[in-house]
Design an enzyme around this catalytic site. Structure first.
Site, mmCIF file in Angstrom:
data_model
loop_
_atom_site.group_PDB
_atom_site.id
_atom_site.type_symbol
_atom_site.label_atom_id
_atom_site.label_comp_id
_atom_site.label_asym_id
_atom_site.label_seq_id
_atom_site.Cartn_x
_atom_site.Cartn_y
_atom_site.Cartn_z
ATOM 1 N N GLU A 137 -3.604 7.665 -4.076
ATOM 2 C CA GLU A 137 -4.087 7.160 -5.369
ATOM 3 C C GLU A 137 -5.414 7.817 -5.733
ATOM 4 O OE1 GLU A 137 -4.184 2.869 -5.185
ATOM 5 O OE2 GLU A 137 -2.085 2.806 -4.619
ATOM 6 N N HIS A 165 -1.527 0.290 -9.466
ATOM 7 C CA HIS A 165 -2.172 -0.624 -8.497
ATOM 8 C C HIS A 165 -2.803 -1.825 -9.222
ATOM 9 C CE1 HIS A 165 -4.186 -0.830 -4.265
ATOM 10 N NE2 HIS A 165 -4.008 -2.041 -4.769
ATOM 11 N N ARG A 199 0.856 -1.186 0.000
ATOM 12 C CA ARG A 199 0.000 0.000 0.000
ATOM 13 C C ARG A 199 0.894 1.239 0.000
ATOM 14 N NH1 ARG A 199 -3.571 -2.840 -1.373
ATOM 15 N NH2 ARG A 199 -5.630 -3.111 -0.425
#
Ligand code: DGY
Length: 310
Positions: A258, A276, A229
């Site tokens: 993000e 991602h 993450r």
């Protein structure tokens, strides 16, 4: 019980249609309003924030948040628990995410994306002048030796890479099975390896685990890979460390805010950036939605969730 599943995520129609066997399915734009009246299940993805505010706004009828994703850092688990809402996840992304971590490691070390950029720009010779770093025979430090970290270790072993790991708990069986060694401290791992891969969940304890002080431990030739993450790393500190040459390169699939990716990272030739996509294979996404559906079905039938987080 009449089941009403509400989601704010744009999901494949074939999947949402298949959920109709559980009850009614509604697509909402936010976490309140008429579409939520009588809702029993909130269906989320890791891109949908379910923090205290959103959970507070849910009607009392919501009793399950079914997350499509293994990470549940998008959900305030304490707030869900306090409201008596169960949370499920989809722990079926291990192998695909490990594939991506290995791919990013190879790409970053061997400058595949950079080389392709030069080639496409007609700059063959410039690309050849910039050397990558060897992968085989190197020492990889895996931060977080859970399922994904161990799956990465299995792949790395095939490249004759030496594995060390750090995590809150020592895992002797996994160590033995994978020929890995434990580092007592994260500082020790950072200082001693050629490549670091972050494979731990994002929690209050791991937020900015890799900060300026930790980055300063790296050797100048080190490569940092993050498929966990974004907020595991202090992104501002990472940019400064890369600019200062405290590490050689980074391969990042996840970012602190993000979908925003800092211009400074985009401008760097020694950084590989992907959006991602750890679980972004047709097979894995299929597994994930099927698993979310199985959790919802168990809930509707009054049984135990397959993957209960809270
Ligand atoms: C997960 O499952 O948490 C992944 O990050 C989603 O792609």
């Amino acid at each position: 019980m009449h089941t009403i599943v509400v989601t704010t995520a744009l999901l494949p129609a074939a999947f949402t249609d298949s959920l109709k066997q559980l009850g009614e399915v509604r697509l909402a734009h936010d976490y309140q309003g008429e579409l939520w009246t009588g809702a029993t299940i909130a269906l989320t993805t890791v891109m949908d924030a379910m923090q205290a505010d959103q959970i507070g706004a849910l009607p009392d009828s919501v009793k399950l948040i079914a997350n499509i994703g293994v990470g549940t850092d998008n959900i305030d688990l304490d707030a869900a628990k306090a409201r008596g809402i169960q949370v499920s996840n989809t722990p079926v992304v291990t192998e695909d995410t490990a594939d991506l971590a290995m791919a990013l490691l190879l790409d970053t070390c061997r400058r595949l994306s950079a080389g392709e950029r030069y080639l496409r720009a007609g700059q063959w010779l410039q690309a050849q002048g910039k050397l990558g770093s060897r992968v085989h025979g190197k020492k990889l430090g895996i931060v977080g030796f859970g399922d994904i970290g161990q799956a990465l270790a299995r792949r790395a072993a095939g490249f004759n890479i030496q594995i060390v790991y750090w995590g809150p708990r020592r895992k002797p069986e996994a160590e033995q099975a994978l020929g890995a060694s434990y580092c007592e401290t994260l500082e020790e791992l950072m200082a001693s390896v050629d490549i670091v891969s972050l494979n731990c969940p994002l929690t209050a304890d791991t937020h900015h685990l890799i900060d300026a002080a930790m980055l300063a431990k790296l050797q100048p030739h080190a490569v940092l890979i993050n498929t966990g993450r974004g907020p595991l790393i202090d992104e501002t500190a990472l940019i400064a460390a890369l600019q200062a040459g405290q590490l050689a390169a980074a391969g990042l699939d996840v970012f602190e805010h993000e979908p925003t990716v800092p211009e400074a990272l985009i401008a760097m030739d020694n950084v590989v950036l992907t959006p991602h996509i750890g679980s972004a294979t047709a097979e894995c996404r299929g597994d994930m939605v099927r698993r979310a559906a199985a959790n919802m079905a168990a809930f509707v039938q009054g049984g135990e969730l397959l993957d209960r987080v809270v």
